[in-house]
Design an enzyme around this catalytic site. Structure first.
Site, PDB file in Angstrom:
ATOM      1  N   GLN A  39       1.306  16.085   3.587  1.00 29.76           N
ATOM      2  CA  GLN A  39       2.180  16.705   2.602  1.00 29.76           C
ATOM      3  C   GLN A  39       1.357  17.125   1.393  1.00 29.76           C
ATOM      4  O   GLN A  39       0.422  16.451   1.014  1.00 29.76           O
ATOM      5  CB  GLN A  39       3.261  15.740   2.134  1.00 29.76           C
ATOM      6  CG  GLN A  39       4.017  15.075   3.248  1.00 29.76           C
ATOM      7  CD  GLN A  39       3.388  13.750   3.608  1.00 29.76           C
ATOM      8  OE1 GLN A  39       2.259  13.687   4.059  1.00 29.76           O
ATOM      9  NE2 GLN A  39       4.118  12.683   3.394  1.00 29.76           N
ATOM     10  N   HIS A  75       6.684   1.123   9.162  1.00 31.53           N
ATOM     11  CA  HIS A  75       6.720   1.514   7.755  1.00 31.53           C
ATOM     12  C   HIS A  75       8.142   1.440   7.188  1.00 31.53           C
ATOM     13  O   HIS A  75       8.340   0.960   6.079  1.00 31.53           O
ATOM     14  CB  HIS A  75       6.179   2.939   7.621  1.00 31.53           C
ATOM     15  CG  HIS A  75       6.189   3.462   6.219  1.00 31.53           C
ATOM     16  ND1 HIS A  75       5.137   3.283   5.360  1.00 31.53           N
ATOM     17  CD2 HIS A  75       7.128   4.146   5.530  1.00 31.53           C
ATOM     18  CE1 HIS A  75       5.416   3.849   4.198  1.00 31.53           C
ATOM     19  NE2 HIS A  75       6.628   4.380   4.275  1.00 31.53           N
ATOM     20  N   ASN A 120       5.899  -3.906  -1.004  1.00 33.65           N
ATOM     21  CA  ASN A 120       5.644  -2.924   0.036  1.00 33.65           C
ATOM     22  C   ASN A 120       4.647  -3.533   1.009  1.00 33.65           C
ATOM     23  O   ASN A 120       3.793  -4.314   0.606  1.00 33.65           O
ATOM     24  CB  ASN A 120       5.076  -1.657  -0.642  1.00 33.65           C
ATOM     25  CG  ASN A 120       4.578  -0.625   0.339  1.00 33.65           C
ATOM     26  OD1 ASN A 120       3.377  -0.368   0.427  1.00 33.65           O
ATOM     27  ND2 ASN A 120       5.484  -0.028   1.082  1.00 33.65           N
ATOM     28  N   SER A 161       1.865  -2.637   4.081  1.00 32.80           N
ATOM     29  CA  SER A 161       1.096  -1.626   4.799  1.00 32.80           C
ATOM     30  C   SER A 161       0.263  -2.307   5.874  1.00 32.80           C
ATOM     31  O   SER A 161      -0.711  -2.998   5.566  1.00 32.80           O
ATOM     32  CB  SER A 161       0.187  -0.861   3.838  1.00 32.80           C
ATOM     33  OG  SER A 161      -0.669   0.010   4.567  1.00 32.80           O
ATOM     34  N   HIS A 181      -0.328   4.294  -0.158  1.00 33.51           N
ATOM     35  CA  HIS A 181      -0.432   5.589   0.512  1.00 33.51           C
ATOM     36  C   HIS A 181      -1.834   5.681   1.114  1.00 33.51           C
ATOM     37  O   HIS A 181      -2.579   6.621   0.857  1.00 33.51           O
ATOM     38  CB  HIS A 181      -0.140   6.741  -0.444  1.00 33.51           C
ATOM     39  CG  HIS A 181       0.722   7.796   0.166  1.00 33.51           C
ATOM     40  ND1 HIS A 181       0.526   9.140  -0.016  1.00 33.51           N
ATOM     41  CD2 HIS A 181       1.801   7.706   0.989  1.00 33.51           C
ATOM     42  CE1 HIS A 181       1.450   9.819   0.640  1.00 33.51           C
ATOM     43  NE2 HIS A 181       2.223   8.977   1.261  1.00 33.51           N
ATOM     44  N   ASN A 241       4.492  -6.579  -5.254  1.00 33.06           N
ATOM     45  CA  ASN A 241       3.283  -6.748  -4.447  1.00 33.06           C
ATOM     46  C   ASN A 241       3.173  -5.659  -3.410  1.00 33.06           C
ATOM     47  O   ASN A 241       4.162  -5.071  -2.982  1.00 33.06           O
ATOM     48  CB  ASN A 241       3.313  -8.112  -3.749  1.00 33.06           C
ATOM     49  CG  ASN A 241       4.432  -8.186  -2.730  1.00 33.06           C
ATOM     50  OD1 ASN A 241       4.286  -7.739  -1.596  1.00 33.06           O
ATOM     51  ND2 ASN A 241       5.571  -8.726  -3.143  1.00 33.06           N
ATOM     52  N   GLU A 263       8.968  15.383   5.662  1.00 37.26           N
ATOM     53  CA  GLU A 263       8.623  14.597   4.479  1.00 37.26           C
ATOM     54  C   GLU A 263       8.260  15.490   3.312  1.00 37.26           C
ATOM     55  O   GLU A 263       7.410  15.135   2.487  1.00 37.26           O
ATOM     56  CB  GLU A 263       7.512  13.623   4.833  1.00 37.26           C
ATOM     57  CG  GLU A 263       8.025  12.561   5.775  1.00 37.26           C
ATOM     58  CD  GLU A 263       6.975  11.523   6.126  1.00 37.26           C
ATOM     59  OE1 GLU A 263       5.821  11.651   5.692  1.00 37.26           O
ATOM     60  OE2 GLU A 263       7.339  10.584   6.842  1.00 37.26           O
ATOM     61  N   TYR A 323      10.079  -2.484   8.593  1.00 35.02           N
ATOM     62  CA  TYR A 323       9.470  -3.794   8.303  1.00 35.02           C
ATOM     63  C   TYR A 323       9.684  -4.759   9.470  1.00 35.02           C
ATOM     64  O   TYR A 323       9.856  -5.954   9.270  1.00 35.02           O
ATOM     65  CB  TYR A 323      10.078  -4.384   7.024  1.00 35.02           C
ATOM     66  CG  TYR A 323       9.615  -3.680   5.771  1.00 35.02           C
ATOM     67  CD1 TYR A 323       8.585  -4.195   4.997  1.00 35.02           C
ATOM     68  CD2 TYR A 323      10.196  -2.491   5.357  1.00 35.02           C
ATOM     69  CE1 TYR A 323       8.149  -3.551   3.852  1.00 35.02           C
ATOM     70  CE2 TYR A 323       9.762  -1.832   4.216  1.00 35.02           C
ATOM     71  CZ  TYR A 323       8.749  -2.370   3.465  1.00 35.02           C
ATOM     72  OH  TYR A 323       8.315  -1.716   2.333  1.00 35.02           O
ATOM     73  N   ASP A 368      10.943   6.445  -6.383  1.00 40.08           N
ATOM     74  CA  ASP A 368      11.587   5.140  -6.184  1.00 40.08           C
ATOM     75  C   ASP A 368      12.134   4.611  -7.499  1.00 40.08           C
ATOM     76  O   ASP A 368      13.230   4.065  -7.569  1.00 40.08           O
ATOM     77  CB  ASP A 368      10.572   4.118  -5.636  1.00 40.08           C
ATOM     78  CG  ASP A 368      10.568   4.070  -4.117  1.00 40.08           C
ATOM     79  OD1 ASP A 368      11.663   4.111  -3.530  1.00 40.08           O
ATOM     80  OD2 ASP A 368       9.476   4.008  -3.523  1.00 40.08           O
TER      81      ASP A 368
END
Ligand SMILES: Nc1ncnc2c1ncn2[C@@H]1O[C@H](COP(=O)(O)OP(=O)(O)O)[C@@H](O)[C@H]1O
Ligand SMILES: [Mg+2]
Lengths: 743, 77, 240, 77
Positions: free
Chosen positions: A241, A43, A539, A541, A94, A501, A313, A46, A116
């Site tokens: 969280q 995560h 990002n 995932s 997420h 993206n 976090e 990368y 961000d």
């Protein structure tokens, strides 16, 4: 030699652990081990995608960079849009947290992407959400979807950010692996751009926002890097969280006041990997080292270890680099907003990240090795053998309606299908009005917000991805996702400028998945080069799979466009009585991965529709001119469900009926349900028809005149029997309330 | 008819923004001495006599509380 | 004619203050921003308590904001006839603070609801509706999750009897409010609260209509006295 | 440190859609015999020893509960 450390439990491979010891020249402390393990997780590092993502940079030409003020590598990409304004936008996933705890997972997903955007020095002005779930009627979807939607709304509404678009898709492939991708857009003056780096020895490191607790300890490394194994998997996950949207709203206003007052040298949000990430990235990107004192960190829980403090976090926190002379003023602004702020360290000479706790040095490492020089993998990629069979199973064999009544019934059935029906059940839970700048929102093809009330300049954004196309051909499928988002922006009259993206895939250790990923990146980069718009960020995932079945490859593409005057926007719904209804582009018999094959036959196979980016660009140029000269009264892109669905939506959005005659050259069924790309539906007044026709021929865009807007409340598609708008509306709107409950 | 009370509270390690907001608000009412507040949910159920403890715990754990982030207690009045 | 100055209060978590200020400008008045921690109203001619999620709406919508210093000032000024408008969260705050009767609770459907809502303006006899004809139908956005108006039967009878129901939902009742009540007024018609957002319906570019603008224009009229004092007297008589 | 619990419930005459939604959901869990559910709020306060009953009732009545729509109980653990 020493006692064995639990590096495997922390997700580190043997050779990765060996490298850490080599870098440090000794056995890492617990804090260092924790820090490296979260920062070297897929995560944060990368490590499996890096080698591929480079291709975005390599294919971005100088011309494409012209408007780009910040790109890949920054917290979010920034593009100049005119009048001294810049816009920043980014989409992030997420997914796993939203499966474990749908409401909080989705809510904190919005919170994370918003921070961000703040970290670029921008004011967040809008969000979009791109969602994927298992079958619409699956019981787990009834658990996950309402929670996710309530979470996105609960957090975004409370922040005062209008939600202006997104997607909802259903497919068995997402059962147990829903996708929750949130996009945030922000604006700033070109002169106010902030970057995340700690420079200037002696400058203070200030942690501000929420207190630090045991939230999602190891959340990133575990939640985002281990795939589930059903129930068992869910149980062993650490606590999720919980978001505090009020704290984040106050944090936004506080940050903006700090930026305006010029009190910030560098700023970084705290997201995955918390302080471990923020401190090492700030230091690594800066020109010196950093000293941090963990005793100064305001805690919410007692007895936290240094490792826990570093990896916590806890949400709604930011980290700033501040000149010593500005610290008092900085603290005063925070006090006004009742935001807790503490100096936790300072920028130092040299190149070490030194972290102390209770007088001991718990971390002493070169920051670059933590943040930017993590492991890099060249994972084997191999086109799966099953791919040929998938392509061979073409939709040509699927039974098509044989009678005109059958075709008519299919129009109604498709309008009511979960994949195509109204999303109002979702979008009515989102505030689209707050801030008073929303010019277009769902169900328009793209969202549009005004960014300057004096010049009326605005931006448009859309996210898209038909993952079925990507499964059939990840390269072409990703270009089709790009094409659709680009087209969705273009139909509003805005000019597409930049791309973000969110690449959602299965496990990178699976060569088949890695092949899909590689193809998707190549397709997107080549497509962007052809369209002349840069990828400014994104990002990745991975590990979206249950057992060894991965989700459909889902590279969600977000496109941002600019329009000089939002009053010139083109609406989606067919408006004026007597206006002609035109179809731009060509229709071929293309049903691979189509909504019809999926909804009616549960079939996925064959080839996706042909990509024609030259044509997409030509159509975009026609529409930009048409908007500037106010030539067209409506424009709606054709996508899932083809012409039939576009007509239904264009009529229902405005409540206007239309009289349509399908072109003879094609079977009515093909004309209505084929999903050929690069097509747009237009509403054109008789007066402007010649000028629009001329524009189309100049740009080489084929035009079919389908009919006109009539006064009757019906959609008449010759040779089908008339379709009352009331029936269409009933079919289109009933599905979600039936599935997820009325309100 | 028996009355059952289920109280649901956020787990200790879980952030409780509402409780925190209340703690911060109290001084403005001139109230001192409240150190901490946790806000949870309170359910009052009217049940038939034959509803047994297991059923009540299922209701609490599967519907009234979210076991991922909340603890709960069940008591008959 | 000096320009009318209308205060717009910002609490931590207030969201629609910029929109309220914009509406005030569109109505030809000057918006004056007021901070929750101040207890003086800077001599404004009217006050708007805007929408949003003050203090996150934690505990109960408006519950914590209702105890802020600025509310004390508003209560005092309102008792002297200062026009006060509570929109959405502002309405919730005015109820929590006791400036308006009743309360706003969770929507009957439990979800947050954002929609273009048809309303009937029941009376022109308030400081905020003088520009409308009683019975006028308007469309303005509604966006709330604790929007269901409730009050005990005696209070309801009084509100209905004295013509203090100012706005009523038409077509759909979006949240289960009693008697379809969307907004109410104080006995003297100077304090008005409503759940829907007139400030988001001041231009068709960004709203469903411009029907909401007259709410703010009405306040300007009321301040400039065109029927300003009249209102107090006209309220009790049930001419509608 | 003394712990005080304040439970807040909607007044009987106020419709409680959350409680109703739970009643409707129970059969889907295969649970029978639950006649009615009311959902309220549960607060746990940690207070100094010198915080007296009056203060607690002020906290409950002026902040934690809205007397227009809610009833409340205060109890020391
Ligand atoms: N999860 C969501 N959040 C916000 N808006 C959404 C969401 N899902 C769909 N929408 C909106 O609903 C409309 C229809 O969605 P979609 O059919 O995907 O549009 P398109 O086919 O033009 O991409 C669009 O305006 C889209 O932005
Ligand atoms: Mg589209």
């Amino acid at each position: 030699m020493t006692t064995e450390q639990p590096y495997r439990e922390l997700g580190l491979a043997d050779d990765e652990y060996a490298r850490i010891r080599e870098i440090l020249g000794r056995v890492p402390t617990d804090a260092e081990l924790a820090m490296y393990s979260v920062m070297w997780s897929e995560h944060c590092s990368y490590k499996s995608s890096k080698v591929h993502l480079r291709y975005f940079g390599e294919t971005t030409t100088k011309a494409m960079r012209r408007r780009m003020l910040a790109g890949i590598g920054e917290n979010a990409g920034v593009v100049e849009v005119g009048d001294g304004w810049a816009v920043t936008f980014k989409i992030e996933s997420h997914n796993h947290p939203s499966y474990v705890e749908p409401y909080q997972g989705a809510a904190t997903g919005v919170g994370g992407i918003v921070r961000d955007i703040m970290a670029m020095g921008a004011r967040p002005i809008a969000v979009l959400d791109s969602l994927r779930f298992g079958p619409a009627d699956a019981s787990d979807t009834a658990r996950v979807l309402p929670g996710v939607v309530a979470g996105i709304g609960g957090y975004g509404n409370c922040l005062g950010l209008p939600n202006i678009g997104g997607e909802v898709y259903f497919d068995p492939a997402y059962a147990g692996n829903p996708l929750v991708n949130a996009l945030c857009v922000g604006v700033l003056r070109v002169s106010d751009l902030h970057r995340a780096h700690a420079s200037g020895a002696g400058n203070k490191i200030v942690l501000f926002g929420a207190r630090t607790g045991r939230d999602g300890i190891g959340g990133v490394s575990v939640l985002a890097s281990e795939s589930f194994t059903g129930e068992a998997g869910r149980k062993k996950l650490p606590s999720v969280q919980v978001g505090d949207p009020f704290a984040e709203k106050v944090l936004i206003e506080c940050c903006l006041e700090l930026f305006t007052a010029g009190l910030v040298v560098g700023i970084q949000d705290l997201g995955g990997a918390g302080l471990a990430c923020a401190t090492s990235e700030l230091a690594s990107a800066g020109d010196g080292g950093m000293r941090v004192d963990l005793d100064a960190v305001p805690l919410r829980a007692s007895g936290m270890t240094p490792a826990e403090i570093l990896c916590s976090e806890s949400q709604e926190r930011m980290c700033a680099v501040v000149r010593p002379s500005d610290v008092d003023a900085f603290m005063a602004v925070c006090a006004k907003w009742e935001v807790t702020a503490t100096v936790i360290g300072e920028v130092t000479e040299g190149d070490r990240l030194l972290i102390r706790y209770h007088g001991d040095t718990v971390v002493n490492a070169p920051p670059r090795t933590v943040a930017h020089e993590g492991p890099v993998y060249h994972r084997p990629a191999q086109r799966p053998s099953t791919q040929d069979a998938l392509e061979a199973s073409t939709p040509d064999v699927l039974v098509r309606p044989s009678t005109m009544n059958g075709v008519r019934a299919t129009v109604l059935r498709m309008a009511a299908s979960p994949g195509l029906c109204s999303r109002a059940w979702v979008t009515d839970q989102y505030d689209r009005y707050v801030r008073g700048g929303t010019v277009l929102a769902q169900p328009s093809d793209a969202g549009m917000v005004r960014i300057d009330e004096t010049t009326q300049r605005g931006v448009a954004v859309a996210t898209d991805c038909n993952a079925r196309y990507c499964a059939l051909d990840p390269y072409a499928g990703t270009q089709l996702a790009l094409a659709e988002a680009y087209r969705n922006v273009a139909v509003t009259g805005a000019t597409p400028l930049a791309v973000t993206n969110c690449l959602n895939f299965g496990a990178p250790t699976d060569p088949g998945v890695m092949w899909q990923f590689e193809q998707a990146v190549l397709g997107l980069a080549d497509g962007c080069a052809q369209l002349g718009i840069p990828v400014t960020g994104g990002n990745v995932s991975f590990y979206n799979q249950t057992g060894d079945t991965a989700i459909l490859p889902t590279p969600v593409v977000g496109v941002l466009g600019v329009i000089d005057d939002v009053r010139r926007r083109i609406p989606t719904g067919l408006g004026n009585l007597g206006d002609e209804v035109w179809l731009l582009g060509e229709t071929r018999d293309e049903f691979g991965g189509s909504a019809w094959a999926h909804e009616v036959h549960g079939h996925l196979g064959g080839r996706p529709p042909a990509v024609d980016l030259v044509r997409e660009q030509a159509i975009a140029q026609v529409l930009a001119t048409a908007a500037r000269e106010a030539l067209v009264s409506a424009a709606h892109d054709l996508s899932d469900g083809g012409l039939a669905q576009a007509l239904v939506e264009a009529c229902l959005l405005s409540g206007a009926g239309a009289q349509i005659a399908l072109p003879e050259a094609l079977e009515p069924f093909t004309a209505l349900f084929s999903e050929s790309a690069a097509r747009v539906l237009l509403g054109v007044s008789r007066a402007h028809a010649p000028r629009v026709a001329q524009l189309c021929s100049v740009h080489g865009v084929p035009v079919t005149r389908l009919g006109e807007v009539h006064s009757a409340p019906t959609l008449d598609i010759a040779p089908l029997d008339s379709l009352p708008l009331s029936d269409l509306r009933a079919a289109w709107t009933a599905t979600f309330p039936t599935l997820f409950g009325p309100w | 008819m028996p009355r059952v009370v289920v109280d649901v509270v956020p787990k200790p390690e879980i952030l409780d923004p509402q409780g925190q907001a209340i703690v911060r608000a109290l001084p403005r009412l001139g109230v001192r001495g409240v150190r901490d507040v946790r806000q949870g949910k309170h359910f009052e159920l009217d049940v038939d006599d034959d509803v047994d403890a297991d059923t009540l715990h299922r209701i609490a754990g599967e519907l009234l509380a979210n076991p991922v982030i909340e603890d709960w207690t069940v008591r008959r009045l | 004619m000096s320009t009318v100055r209308i205060g717009v209060i910002t609490f931590p978590g207030t969201l629609d203050d910029i929109d309220a200020a914009r509406a005030v400008r569109y109505a030809g008045a000057e918006p004056v921003s007021l901070w929750h921690a101040d207890d003086d109203l800077r001599g404004v001619d009217a006050v708007i308590v805007p929408g949003g999620f003050s203090y996150g709406d934690y505990l109960r919508a408006g519950a914590i904001a209702a105890h802020q210093p600025v509310l004390r000032a508003v209560r005092g000024a309102a008792s002297r006839g200062l026009p006060v408008l509570g929109i959405c969260n502002g309405f919730q705050i005015l109820c929590e603070a006791g400036l308006l009767p009743g309360a706003l609770v969770r929507n009957a459907g439990l979800h947050f609801v954002c929609r273009d809502q048809r309303l009937r303006v029941e009376t022109s006899a308030t400081a905020w509706t003088g520009r409308y004809a009683a019975g006028a139908e308007i469309v303005v956005p509604l966006k709330s999750i604790e929007g269901r108006y409730v009050a005990d039967s005696a209070t309801l009878a009084m509100l209905e009897g004295d013509g203090r129901v100012v706005f009523r939902y038409l077509g759909v009742n979006p949240n289960g409010a009693v008697n379809d009540i969307a907004g109410i007024a104080s006995a003297d018609g100077r304090v008005v609260g409503l759940m829907p957002h007139p400030e988001h319906a001041i231009e068709v570019l960004t709203g469903p209509s411009s029907d909401g603008l007259d709410v703010f224009r009405s306040a300007v009229d009321a301040v400039l006295g065109s029927g300003g004092q009249l209102l107090g007297r006209r309220i009790p008589s049930k001419m509608w």
